[in-house]
Enzyme design. Structure first.
Site: not given
Ligand SMILES: Cc1cc2nc3c(=O)[nH]c(=O)nc-3n(C[C@H](O)[C@H](O)[C@H](O)COP(=O)(O)OP(=O)(O)OC[C@H]3O[C@@H](n4cnc5c(N)ncnc54)[C@H](O)[C@@H]3O)c2cc1C
Length: 390
Positions: A252-253, A278, A289
């Site tokens: 599960e982990r 954009r 940068q």
């Protein structure tokens, strides 16, 4: 160094080919059957039952369950590959929680249940015909699993169950719950696992819980008032339930770690594409940068979480005890998800804050990962104990 035998090399090559095919099928499934509808399911608060049948038909629901119980075979590494491919193609953490709830509800029954239980619960769930939940957490607390108070008293060939569970994934849609109940004295030695079917008198689903994220994953509070459950629904031995639950913790982990770097990786890909398109001040964002370095740092975090988690999963499959590392891989992936998903929203600007933008969904979904399946503090302290720091 000795070369591995030819048969082993051939076997590895064939497993890799199978995993590549699985990744392709999983990604196509998400692009075709999930992505176009996901926002609608988020708004509706649940995933349709038909999706389970569709996923089963593609051979996705039964991955890592043995064929002898209706699964597709494979191991944890196949399940990691499947999940990674689904996240890369645009699945959300909530979608995966809802669609693969069987991954937490069934393993105990598949490994320790009777043939009858396998036929009634495991096979139909892996075939996408039934939905099962795992009910451990109670209103009084979730972290302390050994402290559960929902009581199951033996009465002839039945157990009579009284108590309540909360935050149960797929609890609204579920046909049955694999519930942790107290059949014995206090502490972990008094816990059993009992499958309780929806529709049994006295079993009520209180309400769907509205949440910050995981909107398409229905979450329920459950109440049990004098619910008579056939003793044949007991999974494994009476009072041995805690060990059965604990046995599944590593898997599960690791699964939740994949959720973490999965949504982070997807958010990075979306943010990188957005930064190329954009323009601000007459130039694409990616020309700055500071934005490029943000993307590189996001990439670094995703790679670290992925590499660590895959390595821990491989060691688990090889039979090593990796409890501490599974806790730490989950923490690494949770930190990655919280940081990377937040930066992706930042790069999107105002658009990233809008409901319905994919990065906004991942940002909200990320927040549960450090709470569910073992809160980060609890897992870190467990690792401290196992590593001898306490
Ligand atoms: C969306 C969602 C889905 C879930 N699905 C399921 C499900 O399907 N089945 C199920 O059984 N449960 C499920 N859970 C429950 C989840 O596993 C629990 O929320 C989690 O185990 C924490 O339990 P709790 O919320 O009761 O917090 P508590 O146990 O009350 O802990 C609260 C906080 O205290 C801190 N804390 C707790 N113990 C310690 C400690 N020893 N040392 C330091 N700090 C500590 C942690 O920060 C923790 O977050 C779900 C929860 C959510 C929100």
């Amino acid at each position: 160094m000795n070369e591995p035998p030819v048969e082993e090399v051939a076997l590895r090559a064939s497993r890799n080919q199978e995993r590549t095919a699985l990744r392709r099928t999983a990604a196509e499934f998400v692009r075709r059957e999930v992505a176009p509808h996901l926002q609608q399911w988020e708004d509706a608060g649940s995933v349709p039952r038909e999706l389970h049948a569709a996923a089963a038909k593609q051979g996705l629901l039964g991955i890592s369950f043995p064929e002898s119980v209706g699964g597709e075979g494979g191991d944890l590494l196949d399940s990691v590959a499947l999940q990674e491919a689904m996240f890369e193609a645009g699945a959300s953490s909530g979608l995966m929680a809802a669609l693969f709830t069987g991954g937490i509800a069934l393993p105990h029954i598949a490994a320790h249940g009777s043939a009858d239980q396998v036929d009634r619960f495991v096979r139909p769930t892996l075939a996408g015909e039934k939905i099962g939940s795992l009910a451990i957490t109670e209103p009084g607390g979730g972290s302390d699993v050994a402290g559960i108070t929902t009581r199951a008293e033996r009465d002839g060939d039945h157990f009579v169950v009284n108590g309540a569970k909360t935050f149960i994934t797929s609890g609204i849609r579920g046909d049955f719950v694999t519930a942790a109940v107290r059949t014995g004295g206090p502490g972990h030695a008094g816990v059993s696992l009992l499958v309780i079917e929806k529709g049994t008198p006295g079993f009520s689903v209180e309400r769907p819980l509205a949440k910050m994220g995981w909107h398409c994953s229905d979450t329920a509070s459950l109440a049990f008032t004098d619910v008579r459950v056939p003793a044949e629904n007991l999974v494994g031995e009476e009072n041995a339930g805690f060990a059965l639950i604990a046995e599944q913790f590593v898997v599960e982990r690791i699964a939740l770690a994949v959720h973490g770097y999965g949504i982070a990786g997807r958010s990075l890909a979306l943010a990188a594409a957005y930064a190329r398109e954009r323009e601000t001040f007459g130039r694409p964002l990616a020309d700055r940068q500071v934005i490029r370095h943000k993307l590189v740092e996001m990439h670094r975090q995703v790679e670290v979480a992925k590499t660590y988690t895959r390595a821990v999963a491989a060691r688990h499959v090889a039979g090593e005890v990796v409890i501490a590392d599974a806790c730490l891989a989950k923490k690494t992936a949770v930190d990655t998800a919280e940081s990377v998903c937040s930066e992706a929203v930042q790069i999107y600007g105002g658009a990233g804050y809008l409901h319905g933008t994919e990065v906004e969904r991942h940002y909200r979904d990320a927040r549960i990962l450090g709470i569910g399946g073992g809160a980060t503090e609890v897992l870190t302290d467990l690792a401290a104990r196992l590593l001898g720091f306490r």
